[in-house]
Design a protein around this motif. Structure first.
Motif, PDB file in Angstrom:
ATOM      1  N   TYR A  66       1.033  -1.161   0.037  1.00 29.04           N
ATOM      2  CA  TYR A  66      -0.025  -0.113   0.037  1.00 29.04           C
ATOM      3  C   TYR A  66       0.836   1.228   0.255  1.00 29.04           C
ATOM      4  CZ  TYR A  66      -3.202   3.617   1.668  1.00 29.04           C
ATOM      5  OH  TYR A  66      -3.730   4.822   1.986  1.00 29.04           O
ATOM      6  N   ASP A  74      -4.509   1.548  -5.271  1.00 32.14           N
ATOM      7  CA  ASP A  74      -4.953   1.482  -3.839  1.00 32.14           C
ATOM      8  C   ASP A  74      -4.149   0.205  -3.307  1.00 32.14           C
ATOM      9  OD1 ASP A  74      -6.882   3.646  -3.903  1.00 32.14           O
ATOM     10  OD2 ASP A  74      -8.620   2.388  -3.892  1.00 32.14           O
ATOM     11  N   ARG A 101      -5.904  -3.651  -6.827  1.00 29.11           N
ATOM     12  CA  ARG A 101      -7.099  -2.811  -6.605  1.00 29.11           C
ATOM     13  C   ARG A 101      -6.775  -1.511  -7.019  1.00 29.11           C
ATOM     14  NH1 ARG A 101     -11.704  -2.975  -3.995  1.00 29.11           N
ATOM     15  NH2 ARG A 101     -11.214  -4.652  -2.588  1.00 29.11           N
ATOM     16  N   VAL A 146      -9.140 -10.016  -2.043  1.00 31.02           N
ATOM     17  CA  VAL A 146      -9.419  -8.673  -2.484  1.00 31.02           C
ATOM     18  C   VAL A 146     -10.688  -8.091  -2.732  1.00 31.02           C
ATOM     19  CG1 VAL A 146      -8.338  -6.783  -3.758  1.00 31.02           C
ATOM     20  CG2 VAL A 146      -6.766  -8.521  -2.919  1.00 31.02           C
ATOM     21  N   ALA A 149     -12.702  -7.626   0.064  1.00 34.33           N
ATOM     22  CA  ALA A 149     -12.212  -6.586   0.952  1.00 34.33           C
ATOM     23  C   ALA A 149     -11.965  -7.215   2.437  1.00 34.33           C
ATOM     24  CB  ALA A 149     -12.980  -5.271   0.983  1.00 34.33           C
ATOM     25  N   THR A 150     -11.310  -8.332   2.469  1.00 35.75           N
ATOM     26  CA  THR A 150     -11.008  -8.907   3.921  1.00 35.75           C
ATOM     27  C   THR A 150      -9.602  -8.433   4.437  1.00 35.75           C
ATOM     28  OG1 THR A 150     -10.012 -10.884   2.899  1.00 35.75           O
ATOM     29  CG2 THR A 150     -12.430 -11.077   3.509  1.00 35.75           C
ATOM     30  N   PRO A 151      -9.231  -8.167   5.464  1.00 32.76           N
ATOM     31  CA  PRO A 151      -8.029  -7.665   5.802  1.00 32.76           C
ATOM     32  C   PRO A 151      -6.945  -8.838   5.551  1.00 32.76           C
ATOM     33  CG  PRO A 151      -9.736  -7.315   7.512  1.00 32.76           C
ATOM     34  CD  PRO A 151     -10.312  -8.270   6.545  1.00 32.76           C
ATOM     35  N   THR A 154      -7.638  -4.286   2.771  1.00 31.48           N
ATOM     36  CA  THR A 154      -8.388  -3.054   2.704  1.00 31.48           C
ATOM     37  C   THR A 154      -7.475  -1.855   3.032  1.00 31.48           C
ATOM     38  OG1 THR A 154      -8.847  -2.740   5.083  1.00 31.48           O
ATOM     39  CG2 THR A 154     -10.456  -4.252   3.805  1.00 31.48           C
ATOM     40  N   HIS A 157      -7.122  -0.889   6.679  1.00 29.79           N
ATOM     41  CA  HIS A 157      -6.273  -1.758   7.355  1.00 29.79           C
ATOM     42  C   HIS A 157      -4.912  -1.333   7.230  1.00 29.79           C
ATOM     43  CE1 HIS A 157      -5.711  -5.376  10.052  1.00 29.79           C
ATOM     44  NE2 HIS A 157      -4.696  -5.259   9.348  1.00 29.79           N
TER      45      HIS A 157
END
Length: 177
Positions: A66, A74, A101, A146, A149-151, A154, A157
């Motif tokens: 990230y 993203d 993403r 992804v 959107a599970t940690p 995200t 997070h």
């Protein structure tokens, strides 16, 4: 701490200097600030273009990036072998597939990319059957995670760890060895 990505079986890829920020249920988080050293596959040395964090899971087939204020992405997830840790570095084998993403400037959405690169390398480098199967399973699993959107997949997070990185003051940038 160095985060080292190699290509199968053990060819140079990208390396970056970073700071271990901590761990959570998703893995260990390493942060690099804009200007920190990065080494390209050619051996050329540069500075990080963006501050960012990477999540290295305990025993999973990815490394998730990230980057702060990236204009298009993203989240960027390398499909990679489970990490091998030593006292001063963590190493993964990048297995070509990536899950991205895209941010709103690129229309949003999630995409699995570099399937053609995987096929080329699979043949040219003779990936073992087990490695091929694991990489394909991981690519589909990470794509699904992804999209859901599970940690750690995200922005919220990852942003927690980026905020930790950006809050660090007075640490010198480590020179490349």
């Amino acid at each position: 701490m160095w985060f080292v990505r190699r290509k199968y079986p053990d060819a140079p890829h990208y390396e970056m200097s970073g700071t271990v920020l901590g761990t959570d249920e998703c893995g260990t988080w390493i942060g690099s600030r804009k200007g920190d050293p990065v080494r390209l596959p050619t051996g050329e040395e540069r500075s990080m273009e963006y501050s960012g964090v990477v999540c290295i899971p305990v025993d999973d087939w990815f490394a998730m990036h990230y980057w702060h204020e990236h204009p298009e992405v993203d989240l960027y997830v390398d499909i990679a072998s489970p990490a091998v840790w030593s006292s001063d570095k963590v190493t993964v084998i990048d297995l070509d597939f990536d899950v991205i993403r895209w941010n709103q400037s690129k229309g949003g959405g999630v995409e699995l990319v570099d399937e053609d690169e995987f096929e080329d390398h699979r043949l040219a480098l003779n990936y073992p059957d087990e490695l091929q199967a694991s990489a394909r399973r991981a690519a589909q699993d990470v794509l699904t995670r992804v999209q859901a959107a599970t940690p750690p997949f995200t922005v919220a997070h990852a942003r927690r760890w980026l905020d930790e990185l950006l809050g660090l003051e007075g640490q010198a940038v480590r020179a490349l060895d």
